[in-house]
Design an enzyme around this catalytic site. Structure first.
Site, PDB file in Angstrom:
ATOM      1  N   ARG A 262     -10.109   0.921   7.666  1.00  0.00           N
ATOM      2  CA  ARG A 262      -9.646   0.476   8.157  1.00  0.00           C
ATOM      3  C   ARG A 262     -10.460  -0.558   9.780  1.00  0.00           C
ATOM      4  NH1 ARG A 262      -3.146  -1.548   9.306  1.00  0.00           N
ATOM      5  NH2 ARG A 262      -2.162   0.715   7.541  1.00  0.00           N
TER       6      ARG A 262
ATOM      7  N   ARG B 248      -0.916  -8.479  13.128  1.00  0.00           N
ATOM      8  CA  ARG B 248      -1.065  -7.440  12.075  1.00  0.00           C
ATOM      9  C   ARG B 248      -1.935  -8.478  10.946  1.00  0.00           C
ATOM     10  NH1 ARG B 248       4.228  -5.266  10.894  1.00  0.00           N
ATOM     11  NH2 ARG B 248       2.818  -3.973   9.255  1.00  0.00           N
TER      12      ARG B 248
ATOM     13  N   ARG C 181      11.887  -5.783   5.331  1.00  0.00           N
ATOM     14  CA  ARG C 181      11.506  -4.544   6.030  1.00  0.00           C
ATOM     15  C   ARG C 181      12.308  -4.182   7.067  1.00  0.00           C
ATOM     16  NH1 ARG C 181       6.025  -1.592   5.435  1.00  0.00           N
ATOM     17  NH2 ARG C 181       5.732  -3.086   7.370  1.00  0.00           N
TER      18      ARG C 181
ATOM     19  N   LYS D  92       0.898  -1.330  -0.407  1.00  0.00           N
ATOM     20  CA  LYS D  92      -0.432  -0.017  -0.259  1.00  0.00           C
ATOM     21  C   LYS D  92       0.416   1.163  -0.116  1.00  0.00           C
ATOM     22  CE  LYS D  92      -2.530  -1.092   4.129  1.00  0.00           C
ATOM     23  NZ  LYS D  92      -1.700  -2.016   4.159  1.00  0.00           N
TER      24      LYS D  92
ATOM     25  N   ARG E 254      11.298  -1.643  12.032  1.00  0.00           N
ATOM     26  CA  ARG E 254      10.114  -1.303  12.906  1.00  0.00           C
ATOM     27  C   ARG E 254      10.254  -2.277  14.098  1.00  0.00           C
ATOM     28  NH1 ARG E 254       5.444   0.436   7.996  1.00  0.00           N
ATOM     29  NH2 ARG E 254       4.597  -0.920   9.299  1.00  0.00           N
TER      30      ARG E 254
HETATM   31  P1  B4P Z   1       3.572  -1.812   2.522  1.00  0.00           P
HETATM   32  O1  B4P Z   1       2.077  -2.934   1.761  1.00  0.00           O
HETATM   33  O2  B4P Z   1       3.294  -0.753   1.644  1.00  0.00           O
HETATM   34  O3  B4P Z   1       3.469  -2.196   3.993  1.00  0.00           O
HETATM   35  P2  B4P Z   1       3.020  -0.690   4.792  1.00  0.00           P
HETATM   36  O4  B4P Z   1       2.339   0.493   3.475  1.00  0.00           O
HETATM   37  O5  B4P Z   1       3.561  -0.687   5.840  1.00  0.00           O
HETATM   38  O6  B4P Z   1       1.659  -1.114   5.164  1.00  0.00           O
HETATM   39  P3  B4P Z   1       1.554  -2.100   6.639  1.00  0.00           P
HETATM   40  O7  B4P Z   1      -0.788  -2.157   6.919  1.00  0.00           O
HETATM   41  O8  B4P Z   1       1.882  -2.575   7.551  1.00  0.00           O
HETATM   42  O9  B4P Z   1       1.405  -0.588   7.598  1.00  0.00           O
HETATM   43  P4  B4P Z   1       0.457   0.671   7.528  1.00  0.00           P
HETATM   44  O10 B4P Z   1       1.913   1.651   8.122  1.00  0.00           O
HETATM   45  O11 B4P Z   1      -0.415   1.307   7.217  1.00  0.00           O
HETATM   46  O12 B4P Z   1       5.362  -2.891   2.581  1.00  0.00           O
HETATM   47  C1  B4P Z   1       5.368  -3.412   2.945  1.00  0.00           C
HETATM   48  C2  B4P Z   1       6.936  -3.799   2.459  1.00  0.00           C
HETATM   49  O13 B4P Z   1       6.734  -4.484   1.425  1.00  0.00           O
HETATM   50  C3  B4P Z   1       7.868  -2.920   2.088  1.00  0.00           C
HETATM   51  O14 B4P Z   1       9.190  -2.952   2.813  1.00  0.00           O
HETATM   52  C4  B4P Z   1       7.807  -2.440   0.203  1.00  0.00           C
HETATM   53  O15 B4P Z   1       9.164  -1.886  -0.364  1.00  0.00           O
HETATM   54  C5  B4P Z   1       8.238  -3.833   0.374  1.00  0.00           C
HETATM   55  N1  B4P Z   1       6.706  -3.434  -1.195  1.00  0.00           N
HETATM   56  C6  B4P Z   1       5.787  -3.270  -1.640  1.00  0.00           C
HETATM   57  N2  B4P Z   1       5.311  -3.404  -2.800  1.00  0.00           N
HETATM   58  C7  B4P Z   1       6.422  -4.422  -3.457  1.00  0.00           C
HETATM   59  C8  B4P Z   1       6.351  -5.289  -4.749  1.00  0.00           C
HETATM   60  N3  B4P Z   1       5.913  -5.144  -5.069  1.00  0.00           N
HETATM   61  N4  B4P Z   1       7.739  -6.254  -4.514  1.00  0.00           N
HETATM   62  C9  B4P Z   1       8.372  -6.304  -2.998  1.00  0.00           C
HETATM   63  N5  B4P Z   1       8.284  -5.748  -2.484  1.00  0.00           N
HETATM   64  C10 B4P Z   1       7.167  -5.034  -2.235  1.00  0.00           C
HETATM   65  O16 B4P Z   1      -0.131   0.480   8.903  1.00  0.00           O
HETATM   66  C11 B4P Z   1       1.236   0.259  10.354  1.00  0.00           C
HETATM   67  C12 B4P Z   1       0.335   0.590  11.864  1.00  0.00           C
HETATM   68  O17 B4P Z   1      -0.913   1.756  11.838  1.00  0.00           O
HETATM   69  C13 B4P Z   1      -0.758  -0.718  12.176  1.00  0.00           C
HETATM   70  O18 B4P Z   1      -0.768  -2.117  12.257  1.00  0.00           O
HETATM   71  C14 B4P Z   1      -2.180  -0.012  13.452  1.00  0.00           C
HETATM   72  O19 B4P Z   1      -1.569   0.196  14.314  1.00  0.00           O
HETATM   73  C15 B4P Z   1      -1.773   1.312  12.441  1.00  0.00           C
HETATM   74  N6  B4P Z   1      -3.141   2.355  11.811  1.00  0.00           N
HETATM   75  C16 B4P Z   1      -2.534   2.511  10.871  1.00  0.00           C
HETATM   76  N7  B4P Z   1      -4.003   3.349   9.945  1.00  0.00           N
HETATM   77  C17 B4P Z   1      -4.830   2.475  10.688  1.00  0.00           C
HETATM   78  C18 B4P Z   1      -6.247   2.979  11.257  1.00  0.00           C
HETATM   79  N8  B4P Z   1      -6.797   3.789   9.629  1.00  0.00           N
HETATM   80  N9  B4P Z   1      -6.730   2.679  11.891  1.00  0.00           N
HETATM   81  C19 B4P Z   1      -6.000   2.098  12.813  1.00  0.00           C
HETATM   82  N10 B4P Z   1      -5.169   2.242  13.384  1.00  0.00           N
HETATM   83  C20 B4P Z   1      -3.937   2.298  12.106  1.00  0.00           C
END
Ligand code: B4P
Length: 194
Positions: A88, A144, A127, A13, A133
């Site tokens: 979410r 998660r 990552r 994402k 992280r």
């Molecule tokens: P991403 O999938 O981009 O992971 P993310 O954005 O960090 O999503 P995530 O759900 O884990 O965390 P978020 O910050 O939203 O990438 C993952 C990895 O894959 C990266 O290293 C990337 O480089 C790699 N990658 C991407 N595409 C690739 C490809 N095609 N091939 C290979 N590798 C690839 O949320 C974190 C926390 O914040 C949540 O757990 C929660 O506690 C809180 N939070 C956020 N939003 C919330 C909400 N709406 N409500 C309540 N809590 C919330």
């Protein structure tokens, strides 16, 4: 254009949000990024959010909703936005509906990135090595995923029923996934008015 980007943790994402928002010229609003910025600055919001994030749990809806409400009211989001990781929960969907109704706007599309479970775990562990992280340990990643399945996966049906859902295969290179997202948006009548 007003878009939502959904998908399980590690689906890509954050990665795709940067590409899509850059191409469409709308800000990417990542709740995860905003929380992490607050955590790193030890703001009151960050101190509260950290307790939940480190455990792999969602930050309470009231906190998250208030944060998004104020962010999308900023001038740069007037012409549209891409929400990365919000809503979410069902309560967040309802709150977003209220925010949009108040401003007289509508969602154009909800993009869901689909990925294999093994692949997302591998991405997040990779990552972890690079960024360190706190929520990328194996136990927390598992938590998660459970929280996503329990609280967020049901939203897919909600948006499908509204005719907004665009499911995109998130496997493959970043460029391949981006191309699929844009193809899904371009062929989508619902976004044409955006
Ligand atoms: P991403 O999938 O981009 O992971 P993310 O954005 O960090 O999503 P995530 O759900 O884990 O965390 P978020 O910050 O939203 O990438 C993952 C990895 O894959 C990266 O290293 C990337 O480089 C790699 N990658 C991407 N595409 C690739 C490809 N095609 N091939 C290979 N590798 C690839 O949320 C974190 C926390 O914040 C949540 O757990 C929660 O506690 C809180 N939070 C956020 N939003 C919330 C909400 N709406 N409500 C309540 N809590 C919330």
């Amino acid at each position: 254009m007003r878009l939502i980007l959904m998908g399980p943790p590690g689906a890509g994402k954050g990665t795709q949000a940067k590409v899509i928002s850059g191409r469409l010229g709308v800000p990417a609003v990542s709740t995860g990024d905003i929380f992490r910025a607050n955590v790193s600055q030890s703001t009151p919001l960050g101190v509260e959010a950290k307790r939940y994030m480190d455990a792999g749990d969602y930050v309470p809806d009231e906190v998250t909703n208030a944060m998004v409400r104020s962010r999308i009211a900023e001038p740069d989001a007037e012409g549209g936005f891409l929400l990365d990781g919000y809503p979410r929960t069902v309560a967040q969907v309802e709150e977003l509906d209220a925010m949009l109704a108040e401003s007289g706007h509508q969602l154009d599309a909800v993009v869901v990135l689909t990925v294999d479970q093994d692949e997302v775990v591998a991405r997040l562990l990779k990552r972890a090595e690079i960024e360190g992280r706190a929520d990328d340990t194996e136990d927390v990643i598992r938590r998660r995923q459970e929280v996503y399945a329990d609280q967020t996966a049901p939203l897919i049906a909600v948006y499908r029923d509204r005719g907004l859902l665009r499911e995109v295969d998130g496997m493959g290179s970043v460029e391949e996934v981006s191309a699929r997202v844009f193809a899904a948006l371009e062929t989508d009548d619902a976004t044409a008015a955006g």
